[in-house]
Write a protein that holds these residues in place. Structure first.
Motif, PDB file in Angstrom:
ATOM      1  N   THR A  91       1.149  -1.543  -0.210  1.00  0.00           N
ATOM      2  CA  THR A  91      -0.016   0.030   0.258  1.00  0.00           C
ATOM      3  C   THR A  91       1.046   1.142   0.089  1.00  0.00           C
ATOM      4  OG1 THR A  91      -0.400  -0.048   1.766  1.00  0.00           O
ATOM      5  CG2 THR A  91      -1.614  -1.106   1.227  1.00  0.00           C
ATOM      6  N   SER A  92       1.519   1.436  -0.489  1.00  0.00           N
ATOM      7  CA  SER A  92       2.918   2.308  -0.086  1.00  0.00           C
ATOM      8  C   SER A  92       2.592   3.478  -1.067  1.00  0.00           C
ATOM      9  CB  SER A  92       4.260   1.927  -1.040  1.00  0.00           C
ATOM     10  OG  SER A  92       4.410   1.548  -2.396  1.00  0.00           O
ATOM     11  N   PRO A  93       2.997   4.248  -1.162  1.00  0.00           N
ATOM     12  CA  PRO A  93       1.775   5.535  -1.607  1.00  0.00           C
ATOM     13  C   PRO A  93       2.153   5.327  -2.926  1.00  0.00           C
ATOM     14  CG  PRO A  93       3.166   6.286   0.534  1.00  0.00           C
ATOM     15  CD  PRO A  93       3.317   4.680   0.234  1.00  0.00           C
ATOM     16  N   ALA A  94       3.569   4.920  -3.864  1.00  0.00           N
ATOM     17  CA  ALA A  94       3.609   5.414  -4.890  1.00  0.00           C
ATOM     18  C   ALA A  94       3.016   4.628  -5.786  1.00  0.00           C
ATOM     19  CB  ALA A  94       5.022   4.838  -4.719  1.00  0.00           C
ATOM     20  N   ARG A  95       2.544   3.158  -5.345  1.00  0.00           N
ATOM     21  CA  ARG A  95       1.828   2.539  -5.297  1.00  0.00           C
ATOM     22  C   ARG A  95      -0.282   2.990  -5.618  1.00  0.00           C
ATOM     23  NH1 ARG A  95       1.780  -3.185  -6.478  1.00  0.00           N
ATOM     24  NH2 ARG A  95      -0.107  -3.456  -5.621  1.00  0.00           N
ATOM     25  N   ARG A  96      -0.511   3.222  -4.620  1.00  0.00           N
ATOM     26  CA  ARG A  96      -1.020   4.010  -4.659  1.00  0.00           C
ATOM     27  C   ARG A  96      -1.168   4.476  -5.178  1.00  0.00           C
ATOM     28  NH1 ARG A  96      -3.458   4.974   2.030  1.00  0.00           N
ATOM     29  NH2 ARG A  96      -2.252   2.820   2.544  1.00  0.00           N
ATOM     30  N   ASP A  97      -0.644   5.899  -5.504  1.00  0.00           N
ATOM     31  CA  ASP A  97      -0.815   6.987  -6.646  1.00  0.00           C
ATOM     32  C   ASP A  97      -0.799   6.109  -8.245  1.00  0.00           C
ATOM     33  OD1 ASP A  97      -0.389   8.597  -5.434  1.00  0.00           O
ATOM     34  OD2 ASP A  97       1.590   9.388  -5.397  1.00  0.00           O
ATOM     35  N   ALA A  98       0.161   5.546  -8.173  1.00  0.00           N
ATOM     36  CA  ALA A  98      -0.018   4.373  -9.195  1.00  0.00           C
ATOM     37  C   ALA A  98      -1.743   3.960 -10.008  1.00  0.00           C
ATOM     38  CB  ALA A  98       1.062   3.382 -10.131  1.00  0.00           C
ATOM     39  N   PHE A  99      -1.801   3.483  -9.163  1.00  0.00           N
ATOM     40  CA  PHE A  99      -3.912   3.070  -9.122  1.00  0.00           C
ATOM     41  C   PHE A  99      -4.260   3.317  -9.696  1.00  0.00           C
ATOM     42  CE2 PHE A  99      -7.542   1.602  -6.699  1.00  0.00           C
ATOM     43  CZ  PHE A  99      -7.583   0.999  -7.490  1.00  0.00           C
ATOM     44  N   LEU A 100      -4.558   5.156  -9.273  1.00  0.00           N
ATOM     45  CA  LEU A 100      -5.249   6.336  -9.385  1.00  0.00           C
ATOM     46  C   LEU A 100      -5.006   6.491 -10.627  1.00  0.00           C
ATOM     47  CD1 LEU A 100      -5.502   7.731  -5.573  1.00  0.00           C
ATOM     48  CD2 LEU A 100      -7.099   5.952  -6.488  1.00  0.00           C
ATOM     49  N   ARG A 101      -3.738   6.815 -11.248  1.00  0.00           N
ATOM     50  CA  ARG A 101      -3.005   7.430 -11.921  1.00  0.00           C
ATOM     51  C   ARG A 101      -3.891   6.917 -13.343  1.00  0.00           C
ATOM     52  NH1 ARG A 101       1.395   8.863 -10.017  1.00  0.00           N
ATOM     53  NH2 ARG A 101       2.700   7.105 -11.724  1.00  0.00           N
ATOM     54  N   ASN A 102      -3.580   5.469 -12.975  1.00  0.00           N
ATOM     55  CA  ASN A 102      -3.330   4.726 -14.167  1.00  0.00           C
ATOM     56  C   ASN A 102      -4.860   3.788 -14.267  1.00  0.00           C
ATOM     57  OD1 ASN A 102      -0.994   4.689 -15.253  1.00  0.00           O
ATOM     58  ND2 ASN A 102      -0.487   4.051 -13.501  1.00  0.00           N
ATOM     59  N   GLY A 103      -5.894   3.834 -13.003  1.00  0.00           N
ATOM     60  CA  GLY A 103      -7.353   3.309 -13.022  1.00  0.00           C
ATOM     61  C   GLY A 103      -7.898   4.487 -14.823  1.00  0.00           C
ATOM     62  N   PRO A 104      -7.681   4.834 -14.976  1.00  0.00           N
ATOM     63  CA  PRO A 104      -8.680   5.696 -15.723  1.00  0.00           C
ATOM     64  C   PRO A 104      -8.419   4.839 -16.938  1.00  0.00           C
ATOM     65  CG  PRO A 104      -8.367   7.195 -14.344  1.00  0.00           C
ATOM     66  CD  PRO A 104      -7.662   6.313 -13.748  1.00  0.00           C
ATOM     67  N   ARG A 105      -7.105   5.318 -17.403  1.00  0.00           N
ATOM     68  CA  ARG A 105      -6.548   5.176 -18.571  1.00  0.00           C
ATOM     69  C   ARG A 105      -6.576   3.939 -18.835  1.00  0.00           C
ATOM     70  NH1 ARG A 105      -0.366   7.190 -17.246  1.00  0.00           N
ATOM     71  NH2 ARG A 105      -0.822   9.658 -17.016  1.00  0.00           N
ATOM     72  N   MET A 106      -7.239   2.573 -17.786  1.00  0.00           N
ATOM     73  CA  MET A 106      -6.547   1.566 -17.726  1.00  0.00           C
ATOM     74  C   MET A 106      -8.188   1.081 -18.412  1.00  0.00           C
ATOM     75  SD  MET A 106      -8.789  -1.440 -16.584  1.00  0.00           S
ATOM     76  CE  MET A 106      -9.092  -1.106 -15.201  1.00  0.00           C
ATOM     77  N   VAL A 107      -9.133   1.836 -18.156  1.00  0.00           N
ATOM     78  CA  VAL A 107     -11.043   1.861 -18.415  1.00  0.00           C
ATOM     79  C   VAL A 107     -11.358   2.583 -19.936  1.00  0.00           C
ATOM     80  CG1 VAL A 107     -12.721   3.077 -18.113  1.00  0.00           C
ATOM     81  CG2 VAL A 107     -11.404   2.121 -16.027  1.00  0.00           C
ATOM     82  N   GLU A 108     -10.296   3.915 -20.096  1.00  0.00           N
ATOM     83  CA  GLU A 108     -10.185   4.320 -21.059  1.00  0.00           C
ATOM     84  C   GLU A 108      -9.578   3.127 -22.542  1.00  0.00           C
ATOM     85  OE1 GLU A 108      -8.419   7.624 -21.055  1.00  0.00           O
ATOM     86  OE2 GLU A 108      -9.544   8.409 -20.235  1.00  0.00           O
ATOM     87  N   PHE A 109      -8.599   2.276 -21.895  1.00  0.00           N
ATOM     88  CA  PHE A 109      -7.911   1.756 -23.184  1.00  0.00           C
ATOM     89  C   PHE A 109      -8.986   0.422 -23.341  1.00  0.00           C
ATOM     90  CE2 PHE A 109      -6.045  -1.994 -23.337  1.00  0.00           C
ATOM     91  CZ  PHE A 109      -5.603  -1.964 -24.324  1.00  0.00           C
ATOM     92  N   LEU A 110      -9.904  -0.039 -22.095  1.00  0.00           N
ATOM     93  CA  LEU A 110     -10.669  -1.171 -22.762  1.00  0.00           C
ATOM     94  C   LEU A 110     -12.192  -0.740 -23.239  1.00  0.00           C
ATOM     95  CD1 LEU A 110     -10.178  -3.203 -19.335  1.00  0.00           C
ATOM     96  CD2 LEU A 110      -9.358  -3.716 -21.417  1.00  0.00           C
ATOM     97  N   GLU A 111     -12.565   0.779 -22.930  1.00  0.00           N
ATOM     98  CA  GLU A 111     -13.532   0.623 -23.978  1.00  0.00           C
ATOM     99  C   GLU A 111     -12.405   0.697 -25.198  1.00  0.00           C
ATOM    100  OE1 GLU A 111     -16.380   3.748 -21.840  1.00  0.00           O
ATOM    101  OE2 GLU A 111     -14.851   4.661 -21.840  1.00  0.00           O
ATOM    102  N   GLY A 112     -11.944   1.726 -25.626  1.00  0.00           N
ATOM    103  CA  GLY A 112     -11.771   1.633 -26.569  1.00  0.00           C
ATOM    104  C   GLY A 112     -11.712   0.439 -27.604  1.00  0.00           C
TER     105      GLY A 112
END
Length: 571
Positions: A91-112
Motif C-alpha cells: 500500500t505504498s504511496p507510490a503504488r496508491r498513486d500508480a493505481f489512481l493515476r492509471n485506473g482511468p487510463r485502463m478503463v479508457e483503453f478497454l473502452e477503445g
C-alpha cells in the motif's frame, strides 16, 4: 530452473493465469506491437474474476464522469488514505498513486477495445462517510453478455456454478425487495421479461463476472491473442537471477517458453490450499468455507517465495461470511451446484436487511451487519481471538425476516423443511427455546436483544452504526423506518443459523512496486517477474474501500505491468 538456451516456444510477454488483469495485459502488449501468451492451468478461462460479482472499483473513471459524478485523483487519494489505514509495502504511496493515476487510463483503453462498461450508480463507496468518500460510488459493471457470441469458446468460460440470473449485479438489492417495494417488483418483472425474451431468441445472457470475462474473451479472440488452457506452470526459468521464461506442463510434456520481456503472475490466491491456509491464515478456518475459484491453490506464490519474493498480508482474505450446517457443510437444498460442487451461501445482502442481527456464542453483537463484508470477517476473527466464542457465530432472525426477504436460495416466505431437519436453520417459538436449542448464552442474548430492539425503535445503532452509511442504506429496506437496516426481533417464530468467516479469495501475496515488479525482502527487484491480482499484497491492504476493489486493482496493475515490461512505462 536455469536456462540452457533452448526453448520450445518464444513470446515477448508470458502471462500466467487468465483472471482479471491477464487479458487486459495481453491486449496492452498487442497494442505495443508485442506478442503475449496467456497460460491457464484450468480448462476454463477467466479465473477468479469469472467467479466474481463482476465489478471494478476505479476512482475518477470516465464512465462515472459521463454520468455527472465529479471526481478527481486528489479526492480519490483522500478517500483511499482515509479508508486504507494499513501501512504495508503493497500500500505504498507510490503504488496508491500508480493505481489512481492509471485506473482511468485502463478503463479508457478497454473502452477503445470494445468493453461495454456500465456505471453502478448508487453503489456507494463502503466508507462513504470518510473524507473523499463517494455516496454514488466509483464502481463499474459490464453490460450483460450473450455467451453464445463466444461460439465454440463458450464452454471454456470460467463462471460461478450457482444460480445465474440475467441481472446486473447492482440490481440484486432491489430484487431482494420484490415483496416489499414497487422498485423491487419492477426489477423482478424486468428480469422475468428479459428471461422470456432470451428464451424466445436463444440468447444466453450472463451477468456478474461472466459478463466481464465473456466480453474480455471475445475481445481477446478477435485480437487473436494466444491462450493455452490445461497448461500448468511448473517452474520459472532463470538466467542468473532474472526470470526469462516459464516451464509449463502441457499435453503431457514440459514445454519451455521464453519470455523475452517478462513474466506476469496473475494466478489468484490460495483459498483452495488447506496447507497454506493452515500456515498463514487465522484459525479456525477451512478451505470448505470458500467460494473462490478452484484454481486458487497457491503454488505459484510459493515458487515466487522460493525465488526470494517478499510477501505481506498473507493472513487476510476477501472475507464474506457464510452459513453452514452442523456438519460444517453447505445446506441441502441450495448449497450445491447441479454437479455436486459445494457452494457455501454468501451473506452480505441479506445480513443488511431488517429483523436480524449477528451475535457470538455469548449472545453479543460485534459488528455492523450491514457494513463492508471484509470488515465483518475481520471482526469475527478479532472476536474469536478475544473470547474463543465467535466461530461459529449466529444470525438471529424473527418471522418477518423469513416472510419478507430471501435467505441463501430460499425465497421470501420459504423455510425448507430439510434445513430444519438437518439443523442448518434452528426454529423456536420463543427466545428461551432458541437459547436451549443453540447453546447461545441466554443472559447475554437477552441483554443484546433489548439493546438492539431499542436501536431499531430509535433508528440509531449506538454500538456499530448499522444504517448510518449510504452503503448500508442502499442495501436496506426503505419501507422500514426510521432506519432501513434495523428491524426489531420480537415476532415468533424465531430462527438461528450458524455463521463462519468464508471468503471469495485470499488478499495477501507477493510484494510488488508501482510498476507491478515483484520485490525481495530487501526491496530489490526480481527482474523479469511481475504480478497482479490476488497473488499480490493488495494496494488496498486490509480494507475493501468499494465494490470491485480487487478486480479494479488487478486490471490496473496488469495494464501497468505490460507497459513497463515492454518498454513503455506509464507516467
Amino acid at each position: 530452473m536455469s536456462t540452457n538456451g533452448t526453448w520450445d516456444e518464444a513470446f515477448d510477454f508470458v502471462i500466467v493465469g487468465s483472471g482479471g488483469g491477464s487479458m487486459c495485459a495481453a491486449l496492452a502488449a498487442k497494442q505495443l506491437g508485442k506478442r503475449a501468451l496467456i497460460v491457464e492451468k484450468q480448462p476454463l478461462i477467466g479465473g477468479s474474476t469469472g467467479f466474481s460479482g463482476g465489478v471494478w472499483w476505479v476512482p475518477n473513471n470516465p464512465v462515472m464522469k459521463r454520468a455527472g459524478v465529479a471526481d478527481s485523483a486528489e479526492r480519490a487519494r483522500q478517500y483511499l488514505d482515509a479508508a486504507v489505514t494499513y501501512q504495508g509495502p503493497g500500500t505504498s504511496p507510490a503504488r496508491r498513486d500508480a493505481f489512481l493515476r492509471n485506473g482511468p487510463r485502463m478503463v479508457e483503453f478497454l473502452e477503445g477495445q470494445g468493453m461495454k462498461f456500465v456505471y453502478a450508480d448508487g453503489w456507494s463507496d463502503y466508507y462513504d462517510e470518510l473524507p473523499g468518500g463517494e455516496p454514488r460510488g466509483r464502481s463499474l459493471l459490464a453490460e450483460l453478455f450473450d455467451t453464445r457470441e463466444l461460439g465454440e469458446w463458450e464452454s471454456k468460460l470460467s463462471r460461478y456454478k450457482g444460480f445465474s440470473l440475467p441481472l446486473p449485479t447492482d440490481q440484486f438489492p432491489s430484487l431482494m425487495l420484490a415483496k416489499r417495494t414497487w422498485g423491487g417488483k419492477k426489477t423482478a418483472l424486468s428480469m422475468v421479461g428479459r428471461m422470456l425474451k432470451a428464451k424466445l431468441t436463444g440468447r444466453r445472457l450472463a451477468g456478474a463476472g461472466a459478463a466481464i470475462q465473456g466480453r474480455m474473451l471475445q475481445i481477446a479472440l478477435r485480437e487473436q491473442l494466444t491462450i493455452w488452457t490445461d497448461s500448468a506452470l511448473a517452474q520459472f526459468v532463470l538466467d542468473g537471477d532474472r526470470v526469462v521464461g516459464v516451464a509449463v506442463q502441457r499435453d503431457g510434456r514440459l514445454v519451455r517458453v521464453q519470455a523475452r520481456d517478462g513474466v506476469l503472475m496473475n494466478v489468484g490466491g490460495f483459498s483452495r490450499s488447506a496447507a497454506m491456509r493452515q500456515r498463514f491464515q487465522p484459525q479456525p478456518n477451512s478451505a470448505t468455507w470458500t467460494n473462490a475459484n478452484p484454481g486458487d491453490t497457491g503454488e505459484a506464490i510459493e515458487w515466487a517465495m522460493a525465488l526470494g519474493a517478499a510477501v505481506d498480508c498473507m493472513d487476510e482474505a476477501w472475507w464474506v461470511v457464510t452459513s453452514l450446517a452442523p456438519d460444517g457443510q453447505p445446506p441441502k437444498p441450495g448449497g450445491y451446484a447441479a454437479d455436486g460442487t459445494p457452494l457455501p451461501f454468501m451473506h452480505h445482502l441479506d445480513l443488511s436487511l431488517p429483523y436480524s442481527m449477528m451475535v457470538d456464542q455469548l449472545g453479543e453483537r460485534f459488528c455492523d451487519e450491514a457494513g463492508a463484508y471484509m470488515e465483518i470477517g475481520q471482526r469475527m476473527y478479532q472476536r474469536q481471538r478475544e473470547t474463543g466464542k465467535a466461530v461459529p457465530s449466529w444470525v438471529i432472525m424473527d418471522s418477518r425476516q423469513r416472510a419478507y426477504y430471501p435467505w441463501g436460495t430460499a425465497q421470501p416466505g420459504q423455510v425448507p423443511e430439510e434445513w430444519l431437519k438437518s439443523g442448518y436453520m434452528v426454529k423456536a417459538e420463543s427466545i428461551d427455546e432458541l437459547v436451549k436449542k443453540t447453546g447461545i448464552d441466554g443472559a447475554g442474548l437477552a441483554r443484546t436483544l433489548e439493546r438492539f430492539n431499542g436501536f431499531c425503535r430509535s433508528g440509531v445503532d449506538s454500538d456499530f452504526g448499522r444504517g448510518s452509511r449510504a452503503f448500508d442504506r442502499c442495501h436496506g429496506d426503505p419501507t422500514v423506518t426510521p432506519n432501513p437496516n434495523l428491524g426489531a426481533i420480537e415476532k415468533a417464530p424465531f430462527y438461528a443459523v450458524r455463521m463462519y468467516p468464508g471468503d471469495v479469495g485470499t488478499a495477501g501475496g507477493v510484494v510488488t512496486d508501482e510498476h507491478a515488479r515483484v520485490l525481495r525482502e530487501d526491496g530489490s527487484v526480481i527482474h523479469g517477474l511481475y504480478a497482479t491480482g490476488n497473488c499480490t499484497a493488495s494496494v488496498v491492504g486490509r480494507c475493501y474501500p468499494g465494490a470491485g476493489a480487487s478486480i479494479g486493482a488487478s486490471f490496473t496493475f496488469g495494464y501497468i505491468a505490460a507497459h513497463h515490461a515492454l518498454g513503455a512505462p506509464l507516467q
